[in-house]
Design a protein around this motif. Structure first.
Motif, PDB file in Angstrom:
ATOM      1  N   ALA A  40      26.026 -81.945  39.707  1.00  0.00           N
ATOM      2  CA  ALA A  40      24.896 -81.112  40.143  1.00  0.00           C
ATOM      3  C   ALA A  40      24.628 -81.301  41.642  1.00  0.00           C
ATOM      4  CB  ALA A  40      23.652 -81.456  39.330  1.00  0.00           C
ATOM      5  N   GLY A 100      25.282 -78.393  44.545  1.00  0.00           N
ATOM      6  CA  GLY A 100      24.024 -77.856  45.065  1.00  0.00           C
ATOM      7  C   GLY A 100      23.124 -77.304  43.975  1.00  0.00           C
ATOM      8  N   LEU A 101      23.266 -77.853  42.742  1.00  0.00           N
ATOM      9  CA  LEU A 101      22.448 -77.381  41.621  1.00  0.00           C
ATOM     10  C   LEU A 101      21.228 -78.276  41.414  1.00  0.00           C
ATOM     11  CD1 LEU A 101      25.326 -76.755  39.050  1.00  0.00           C
ATOM     12  CD2 LEU A 101      24.258 -75.096  40.556  1.00  0.00           C
ATOM     13  N   GLU A 102      20.965 -79.089  42.412  1.00  0.00           N
ATOM     14  CA  GLU A 102      19.843 -80.029  42.320  1.00  0.00           C
ATOM     15  C   GLU A 102      18.531 -79.306  42.073  1.00  0.00           C
ATOM     16  OE1 GLU A 102      20.225 -83.043  41.392  1.00  0.00           O
ATOM     17  OE2 GLU A 102      18.807 -83.763  42.849  1.00  0.00           O
ATOM     18  N   GLN A 103      17.799 -79.800  41.147  1.00  0.00           N
ATOM     19  CA  GLN A 103      16.483 -79.233  40.851  1.00  0.00           C
ATOM     20  C   GLN A 103      15.403 -80.015  41.600  1.00  0.00           C
ATOM     21  OE1 GLN A 103      14.392 -77.009  38.077  1.00  0.00           O
ATOM     22  NE2 GLN A 103      15.371 -76.243  39.878  1.00  0.00           N
ATOM     23  N   SER A 104      14.198 -79.673  41.354  1.00  0.00           N
ATOM     24  CA  SER A 104      13.097 -80.292  42.077  1.00  0.00           C
ATOM     25  C   SER A 104      13.008 -81.778  41.741  1.00  0.00           C
ATOM     26  CB  SER A 104      11.780 -79.610  41.721  1.00  0.00           C
ATOM     27  OG  SER A 104      11.458 -79.901  40.376  1.00  0.00           O
ATOM     28  N   LEU A 162      11.385 -82.941  38.455  1.00  0.00           N
ATOM     29  CA  LEU A 162      12.195 -82.897  37.238  1.00  0.00           C
ATOM     30  C   LEU A 162      13.204 -84.034  37.208  1.00  0.00           C
ATOM     31  CD1 LEU A 162      12.483 -79.092  36.924  1.00  0.00           C
ATOM     32  CD2 LEU A 162      11.242 -80.630  35.477  1.00  0.00           C
ATOM     33  N   ILE A 185      14.195 -81.606  28.423  1.00  0.00           N
ATOM     34  CA  ILE A 185      13.610 -82.945  28.452  1.00  0.00           C
ATOM     35  C   ILE A 185      12.897 -83.242  27.136  1.00  0.00           C
ATOM     36  CG2 ILE A 185      11.772 -84.352  29.496  1.00  0.00           C
ATOM     37  CD1 ILE A 185      12.558 -83.172  32.211  1.00  0.00           C
ATOM     38  N   LEU A 231      22.119 -76.574  33.932  1.00  0.00           N
ATOM     39  CA  LEU A 231      22.231 -76.683  35.392  1.00  0.00           C
ATOM     40  C   LEU A 231      23.162 -75.620  35.966  1.00  0.00           C
ATOM     41  CD1 LEU A 231      22.416 -80.555  35.987  1.00  0.00           C
ATOM     42  CD2 LEU A 231      20.511 -79.033  36.475  1.00  0.00           C
ATOM     43  N   PHE A 262      21.761 -72.530  37.242  1.00  0.00           N
ATOM     44  CA  PHE A 262      21.023 -72.575  38.507  1.00  0.00           C
ATOM     45  C   PHE A 262      21.895 -72.206  39.704  1.00  0.00           C
ATOM     46  CE2 PHE A 262      17.836 -73.743  35.944  1.00  0.00           C
ATOM     47  CZ  PHE A 262      17.539 -75.080  35.719  1.00  0.00           C
ATOM     48  N   GLN A 301      19.712 -73.218  47.479  1.00  0.00           N
ATOM     49  CA  GLN A 301      19.050 -74.522  47.507  1.00  0.00           C
ATOM     50  C   GLN A 301      17.554 -74.385  47.755  1.00  0.00           C
ATOM     51  OE1 GLN A 301      20.805 -77.060  46.624  1.00  0.00           O
ATOM     52  NE2 GLN A 301      19.285 -78.635  46.869  1.00  0.00           N
ATOM     53  N   ALA A 357      15.702 -73.213  44.734  1.00  0.00           N
ATOM     54  CA  ALA A 357      15.692 -74.161  43.625  1.00  0.00           C
ATOM     55  C   ALA A 357      14.778 -75.340  43.867  1.00  0.00           C
ATOM     56  CB  ALA A 357      17.108 -74.656  43.371  1.00  0.00           C
ATOM     57  N   SER A 358      13.975 -75.300  44.951  1.00  0.00           N
ATOM     58  CA  SER A 358      13.173 -76.474  45.264  1.00  0.00           C
ATOM     59  C   SER A 358      12.002 -76.631  44.305  1.00  0.00           C
ATOM     60  CB  SER A 358      12.646 -76.387  46.694  1.00  0.00           C
ATOM     61  OG  SER A 358      11.888 -75.193  46.817  1.00  0.00           O
ATOM     62  N   GLY A 359      11.542 -75.535  43.720  1.00  0.00           N
ATOM     63  CA  GLY A 359      10.437 -75.624  42.769  1.00  0.00           C
ATOM     64  C   GLY A 359      10.952 -75.588  41.348  1.00  0.00           C
TER      65      GLY A 359
END
Lengths: 215, 465
Positions: A165, A169-173, A176, B115, B159, B162, B167, B170-172
C-alpha cells in the motif's frame, strides 16, 4: 519517498520473509519479524519527512512500539515461557520450500499480476517483491506445522500488505492506520492467548497434534 | 455496562435491555431509510436500504440470542459445565460481537467496515473456545487463522480500490459513495483483481467454498446461541460488504465479471455442502454445512441477477430467522441428550415434544418445502438462472434435492425414531422454547406478509444491487 531508501529496504524486507522459512529457532523468527516491521516504520518515517503531518509521526512511533518492540518481545517471552525454542517442522523440506518460493516470486513478477504491480509503473519491481512477500507469508502459514509460525505468517502478511500500500501510494488516512494497528494489537494478544491454551492442552505448538475435531 | 456488573442476572438483563433498544433503534432507522432513501446523521455512518435490512436482522437475531442465552447458560451452569465468571465473559464478548457487526454494517467507509469485521472475528474467538476443551480450542484456532487470513486478503482488495484516488484525495476517510463516484476511473483489470481479493476475503466470513472449512467445526463447537448469530447475523454483514464492492466493480468492468464469479462460488458452495451433508454424524455440523449451502444460494441469486436479486434478499431474511431457530432447538436437544451425535438423539417428538416439533418445522422450512418463503426464493433463484445458465440451474436443483434427502434422513431419525428409555421425557423450559418459536412465527408471517416499510427497503435494494 526516497528512492535510495526504497532500493535498500525493500530487498531486506523480501529476504526476511524468505528467511522465515529457513530459520529453525522461534526466537530468530521473531527477530526477523521485528526487522520486517522496522522496514515498514522506516518507510512511514520517510513519508512523514516528506509530508510533515503530525499524525504520520504518531503512526510511525506506534508502528515502532507495537510491531518492532512489543509484538516480537511478547513472542520471545512466550517462547521462553513454554520452552518452544525450535519451531515445529514443515511439510516441505528446505530445497522444495526454496523452489516453491522461487516460483511464487516469478509468478508475482509475471504478467498474471501486471495490473497490480503496474499501479506505479516506476516501482514495478518493488511492488512485485511486496506481492511476493504476501504470497510467501501465506505459504509460511501453510507449510509450517507450528502455531507460532502461523501467527508470524499472518503478521508478515499484514506487513506485506502495508508495504504494498505504501509503495503503490494507496496509503489511507493516519486515523485509519491507528485503527489497523489497534486491530493488529488485539489480534496479537488473542493469538498468543490461544497458543498458551494450545500448549496447555496439547503440550506442543505443533498443529498436526490437533485431532480432536471429529464428526 | 456488562463489563462493570458483577452480578450474572443483572448482566443478562442489561444485555437484554440493550438488545431491545437496538431492535427499536434499527426499526426506527429502517423506517427513516424507507422514507428518505438513506440515513447518515454523521460522516462515518451511512445506512442504505440493504444496510438497514442487515441491521434489522442483526438486531432481531441478537435480541432472540440474548433472550435464549440466559436460560441456556443457566442450565449449563446448573449442570456444572460452566461457572459465573465464564457466563460474565460470554455476555461481554456477545455485546462486543453485536456492536462490531452493527458498526460494520452501518459504516460509511469500507476500511471501518473491514476493521469491525476483523473485530467481530476477534470478539468471537473466545466464544468458540468457550468450553475450554481441546476440540473447542482447535475449532477456535482454525477459525482465527482462516478468517484472519481471509480478512487480510479482503483488506488488500479494499486498498486496491483506492488506486482510483490520488494521494491528496486519499488523505481523508474514503467512503463507499466516493469509491462509487470514482469507480469509472479505475483500471478495469485492477478492479477485477481487487474484487477477486475482496470476494475471497469476505467470502471466507460468508463461508463460501473453498474458504468454508472453518464453518462446520466452529458451528459444532461453539455454544448454540453463538451458532445462531454466526449463521443469522454474520452472513448478512459479510454479504453486504461483498455486494457494495460488486457495485463499484460493475461500474469499472461491466456486470458479467462479478456475476460469473458469484455464480462460480455459489454453485461450488451448494454442491460441496450437499455432498458433505450426506456423511455427517453431528447435527450441529449438519447445520454448518446447511449454512454453507444457503450462502451459496444467496450469492447465486445475486450472480444470476434479475429476479434472482429479489430472491436472494428475501432468502437472506428467511434463512437468518429459520437457521437461528434451528440452532436454538439444537441447543435444547444438546441440553437434554448431552450429545451432538445424530445417532444418540432419537424420538424427540416424545422426549421433547415442543422442541421436536419446532426442530421439524424449521427443517421443513429451511430445506425449501412449501408453503414457506424459502421454497419461493429457491424457485425464483433457479428460474432467474434457467434461461442463461441452464446446466447450472439443473445442478442447483439436483443439489437441493440431495440436501433435502440428507437432511431428511437425519431429522426424521432424530424426531420420530424410537426414544431412548434412559432419556426422561419432558422438562422443557418455556424460556428456551419462546426464542425459536418467535423466529419461526416471524419467518411464517414474512412468507405471506411483508410490512410496507420493509417492502420499500427490499425494492430499493433490488434496484441498487
Amino acid at each position: 519517498m526516497n528512492d535510495t531508501l526504497i532500493q535498500t529496504v525493500i530487498p531486506v524486507f523480501f529476504l526476511t520473509t524468505v528467511a522465515m522459512h529457513t530459520i529453525k529457532k522461534n526466537q530468530n523468527i521473531a527477530i526477523l519479524y521485528s526487522l520486517q516491521s522496522l522496514v515498514i516504520a522506516a518507510l512511514l518515517a520517510s513519508v512523514f519527512i516528506e509530508n510533515g503531518t503530525f499524525f504520520l509521526l504518531l503512526i510511525t512511533m506506534a508502528t515502532l512500539i507495537v510491531k518492532v518492540i512489543l509484538a516480537p518481545g511478547f513472542f520471545i517471552r512466550l517462547v521462553a515461557l513454554h520452552k518452544l525454542r525450535f519451531a515445529a517442522s514443515s511439510y516441505a523440506n528446505l530445497p522444495l520450500t526454496l523452489v516453491i518460493i522461487s516460483l511464487i516470486t516469478a509468478m508475482a513478477s509475471s504478467g498474471i499480476f501486471e495490473s497490480l504491480t503496474n499501479i506505479v509503473a516506476t516501482r514495478h519491481t518493488y511492488l512485485a517483491l511486496a506481492l511476493s512477500s504476501m504470497l510467501i507469508s501465506i505459504f509460511l502459514m501453510v507449510n509450517r506445522k507450528g502455531a507460532l509460525s502461523q501467527i508470524i505468517g499472518i503478521l508478515s502478511l499484514e506487513n506485506s500488505i502495508v508495504l504494498f500500500a505504501i509503495l503503490a501510494g494507496l496509503e489511507q488516512s493516519a486515523a485509519l492506520q491507528f485503527g489497523i494497528l489497534f486491530d493488529i494489537s488485539i489480534w496479537i494478544f488473542i493469538a498468543f492467548s490461544f497458543v498458551t491454551m494450545i500448549y496447555r492442552h496439547l503440550g506442543s505448538e505443533d498443529v498436526t497434534n490437533m485431532r480432536s475435531l471429529q464428526d | 455496562m456488562s463489563i462493570v456488573s458483577r452480578h450474572r442476572k443483572r448482566m443478562s438483563i442489561i444485555t437484554l435491555i440493550a438488545s431491545i433498544i437496538a431492535l427499536i433503534g434499527t426499526i426506527d432507522i429502517a423506517q427513516k431509510v424507507a422514507s428518505s432513501g438513506s440515513y447518515g446523521p454523521y460522516s462515518f455512518i451511512y445506512v442504505d436500504s440493504l444496510s438497514a435490512i442487515v441491521m434489522m436482522l442483526i438486531a432481531v437475531i441478537g435480541f432472540f440470542t440474548t433472550a435464549y442465552s440466559f436460560p441456556y447458560l443457566g442450565r449449563e451452569r446448573r449442570k456444572g459445565l460452566i461457572g459465573n465468571t465464564r457466563i460474565k465473559k460470554y455476555f461481554i464478548q456477545l455485546n462486543f460481537f453485536l456492536a462490531a457487526m452493527f458498526i460494520s454494517a452501518a459504516s460509511s467507509s469500507p476500511v471501518i467496515t473491514w476493521i469491525f469485521l476483523e473485530a467481530s472475528t476477534l470478539s468471537t474467538a473466545f466464544l468458540i473456545s468457550y468450553y475450554d476443551k481441546p476440540s473447542t480450542i482447535e475449532a477456535a484456532w482454525k477459525y482465527l487463522i482462516i478468517n484472519s487470513t481471509g480478512l487480510l486478503l479482503g483488506f488488500f482488495g479494499t486498498l486496491l480500490y483506492f488506486a482510483a484516488f490520488s494521494q491528496s484525495d486519499a488523505s481523508g476517510l474514503i467512503t463507499w459513495q466516493m469509491l462509487a463516484a470514482q469507480a469509472s476511473n479505475l483500471d478495469p483489470n485492477l478492479a477485477k483483481a481487487a474484487f477477486v481479493f475482496v470476494l475471497i476475503g469476505y467470502g471466507t466470513k460468508l463461508g463460501l467454498v473453498p474458504m468454508h472449512t472453518w464453518k462446520p467445526d466452529t458451528y459444532s463447537k461453539s455454544p448454540a446461541p453463538i451458532g445462531a448469530l454466526f449463521s443469522g447475523a454474520l452472513i448478512p454483514v459479510a454479504l453486504l460488504a461483498i455486494l457494495k464492492f460488486k457495485n463499484i466493480t460493475d461500474t469499472a468492468t461491466g456486470v458479467s465479471f462479478t456475476q460469473n464469479l458469484l455464480i462460480a462460488f455459489g454453485i461450488a458452495s451448494i454442491v460441496i455442502a450437499a455432498f458433505s451433508m450426506l456423511t455427517v454424524k453431528n447435527y450441529k455440523r449438519l447445520l454448518g454445512y446447511s449454512s454453507i449451502e444457503h450462502a451459496g444460494i444467496i450469492v447465486l441469486g445475486f450472480g444470476f441477477g434479475g429476479i434472482g436479486v429479489l430472491a436472494a434478499i428475501l432468502h437472506t431474511i428467511y434463512h437468518s430467522l429459520l437457521k437461528s431457530s434451528l440452532f436454538f432447538t439444537s441447543g435444547n436437544i444438546l441440553l437434554k441428550y448431552h450429545s451432538a451425535r445424530i445417532k444418540n438423539v432419537k424420538g424427540l417428538i416424545n422426549t421433547l415434544p415442543v422442541t421436536g416439533t419446532l426442530f421439524f418445522i424449521s427443517f421443513i422450512a429451511v430445506t425449501g418445502l412449501p408453503p414457506f418463503g424459502i421454497f419461493l426464493t429457491e424457485i425464483a433463484t433457479i428460474s432467474a438462472g434457467a434461461k442463461s445458465y441452464l446446466y447450472i440451474s439443473i445442478l442447483v436443483v439436483l443439489s437441493l434435492a440431495l440436501v433435502f434427502v440428507g437432511f431428511f434422513k437425519y431429522v426424521v431419525a432424530m424426531v420420530f425414531g424410537q426414544s431412548d428409555e434412559k432419556v426422561k421425557p419432558g422438562d422443557e423450559n418455556v424460556w428456551l422454547i419462546i426464542p425459536p418459536l418467535g423466529l419461526i412465527l416471524m419467518a411464517i408471517v414474512l412468507s405471506f406478509y411483508i410490512p410496507p416499510f420493509l417492502q420499500t427497503l427490499i425494492q430499493d435494494a433490488v434496484v441498487k444491487y
